[in-house]
Write an enzyme that holds these catalytic residues in place. Structure first.
Site, short mmCIF file in Angstrom:
data_model
loop_
_atom_site.label_atom_id
_atom_site.label_comp_id
_atom_site.label_asym_id
_atom_site.label_seq_id
_atom_site.Cartn_x
_atom_site.Cartn_y
_atom_site.Cartn_z
N THR A 53 0.81 -1.21 0.00
CA THR A 53 0.00 0.00 0.00
C THR A 53 0.85 1.26 0.00
O THR A 53 0.45 2.28 -0.56
CB THR A 53 -0.94 0.00 1.23
OG1 THR A 53 -1.72 -1.19 1.21
CG2 THR A 53 -1.87 1.19 1.21
N TYR A 107 -7.76 0.43 -4.45
CA TYR A 107 -6.48 0.87 -4.97
C TYR A 107 -5.70 -0.35 -5.46
O TYR A 107 -6.05 -1.49 -5.19
CB TYR A 107 -5.67 1.60 -3.89
CG TYR A 107 -5.21 0.71 -2.77
CD1 TYR A 107 -3.94 0.13 -2.77
CD2 TYR A 107 -6.05 0.42 -1.69
CE1 TYR A 107 -3.53 -0.70 -1.75
CE2 TYR A 107 -5.66 -0.41 -0.67
CZ TYR A 107 -4.39 -0.98 -0.70
OH TYR A 107 -3.99 -1.81 0.30
N SER A 126 1.37 -7.57 -0.40
CA SER A 126 2.10 -8.52 0.44
C SER A 126 1.36 -9.84 0.63
O SER A 126 1.94 -10.80 1.13
CB SER A 126 2.44 -7.90 1.80
OG SER A 126 1.29 -7.68 2.58
N THR A 155 1.28 -4.31 4.42
CA THR A 155 1.04 -4.54 5.85
C THR A 155 0.47 -5.92 6.16
O THR A 155 0.59 -6.38 7.30
CB THR A 155 0.10 -3.47 6.41
OG1 THR A 155 -1.14 -3.49 5.68
CG2 THR A 155 0.72 -2.09 6.29
N ASP A 156 -0.16 -6.59 5.18
CA ASP A 156 -0.86 -7.83 5.49
C ASP A 156 0.07 -8.91 6.02
O ASP A 156 -0.32 -9.70 6.91
CB ASP A 156 -1.60 -8.35 4.26
CG ASP A 156 -2.87 -7.57 3.98
OD1 ASP A 156 -3.28 -6.77 4.83
OD2 ASP A 156 -3.46 -7.77 2.90
N LYS A 193 -0.41 -7.16 12.84
CA LYS A 193 -1.47 -6.31 12.33
C LYS A 193 -2.75 -6.71 13.04
O LYS A 193 -3.22 -7.84 12.92
CB LYS A 193 -1.62 -6.46 10.81
CG LYS A 193 -2.61 -5.49 10.19
CD LYS A 193 -2.62 -5.61 8.67
CE LYS A 193 -3.57 -4.59 8.05
NZ LYS A 193 -3.58 -4.68 6.57
N GLU A 217 -4.48 -26.59 28.95
CA GLU A 217 -5.76 -27.19 28.58
C GLU A 217 -5.59 -28.49 27.79
O GLU A 217 -6.50 -29.31 27.74
CB GLU A 217 -6.60 -26.21 27.77
CG GLU A 217 -7.11 -25.03 28.57
CD GLU A 217 -8.12 -24.22 27.79
OE1 GLU A 217 -8.51 -24.63 26.69
OE2 GLU A 217 -8.54 -23.16 28.30
#
Length: 325
Positions: free
Chosen positions: A14, A27, A60, A93-94, A166, A281
């Site tokens: 981005t 975009y 990404s 960013t992903d 993120k 657990e």
């Protein structure tokens, strides 16, 4: 102080995206090359000298081994170059947390290596890309950034690769850290660290592999059956990460299928943050599982891939690596 010399490696994302309109929501990532990014950075009056190279021009979500291999090679060369003081990787960013963590595991804690991205494309009103890049330059050019491992700079904050994730799909402040939050605050004119470098002098934790083996992430849900385990194994998974319920749990049939899968299994959690502790657990000792501790599913997958690539398969030794920081 001499002017810092910064090498910028661009992968798209981005921060290099274009919408064609200041108010358009959609975009295309990776439309702006490193030359244009450098030109924009030079107009900001930053106290740094830049050189750059395009590694990729993609979103990404499409990043993988070819881009990682090229990035690692370029960063190693930059670290060995006396004419380079720090490295910046512009990145979508992903998957920034995955790239940052993989590099962090396989690079020495020497010259600063900083990943930076944006949540809004370059031509959007309120774009955050140039401010984030200016902040990244401030970090990469700071001698006190050395010895901290790979860093991620977003929204006036500095995160360590092992902590960052993120946490929101939109908004300029989409990144968080766990178990630590940010380790510093940065603006284009200031930088405040919250503590001293904690990895000074450390070499790379792992050698760079020739390839990364296939590891699948299984997302747990109510009523889940064991079919997903068999499907992943049938597709050649050499290891499995459970994005489990709560503390890394799953329905009984899934746990049993994982136990007899014949491949290393790491229990992480689908919950946004928190630690998955051993034997809390699920009886990890009985099943031969590894508890992810503070790593989410995406980073657990990266670490498991690196461990498998290094020849490690013993659950006890793997647990030691997941316990490390």
């Amino acid at each position: 102080m001499d002017t810092p010399r910064i090498r910028i490696l661009a992968t798209g994302g981005t921060i290099a995206g274009s919408a064609g309109s200041a108010i358009e929501r959609g975009y295309r990532p990776g439309q702006i090359g490193v030359a244009e990014l450098l030109g924009a950075a030079e107009t900001l009056g930053l106290d740094a000298a830049f050189a750059g190279r395009d590694i990729a021009a993609i979103g990404s979500q499409d990043i993988g081994w070819p881009q990682w291999d090229a990035l690692h090679r370029e960063i190693v060369a930059a670290m060995a170059d006396d004419g380079v003081d720090g490295v910046i990787v512009t990145h979508g960013t992903d998957t920034a947390e995955e790239t940052a963590f993989l590099l962090d595991l396989t690079l020495p804690a020497g010259k600063p290596v900083v990943l930076v991205g944006a949540m809004r494309p370059a031509d959007a009103v309120g774009s955050d890309g140039m401010r984030n890049l200016a902040n990244a330059v401030r970090v990469a050019g700071d001698t006190a950034a050395a010895g901290r491992g790979v860093l991620v700079v977003m929204s006036d904050q500095v995160f360590a690769a092992i902590d960052v994730r993120k946490a929101a799909t939109g908004g300029a402040e989409a990144f968080r850290g766990f178990p630590r939050g940010p380790i510093g605050n940065v603006t284009p004119t200031s930088l405040d660290w919250f503590g001293p470098p904690d990895r000074s002098g450390r070499g790379a934790r792992f050698a760079w592999p020739d390839a990364l083996p296939k590891v699948a992430i299984l997302h747990a849900y109510a009523g889940m059956d064991a079919d997903a385990v068999g499907c992943s194994l049938g597709n050649g998974a050499a290891g499995l990460v459970l994005a489990g319920l709560g503390q890394g749990n799953a329905p009984g049939p899934v746990i049993e299928a994982l136990a007899i899968s014949g491949v290393p299994v790491v229990r992480s959690s689908r919950v946004d943050q928190g630690s998955v502790d051993r034997n809390l657990e699920v009886d990890d000792d009985r099943y031969g599982f590894v508890a992810a501790r503070g790593l989410g599913p995406a980073k657990s997958r990266i670490l498991l891939q690196v461990l498998l690539a290094s020849g490690m398969r013993d659950p006890a030794r793997m647990q030691e690596e997941f316990d490390r920081r």
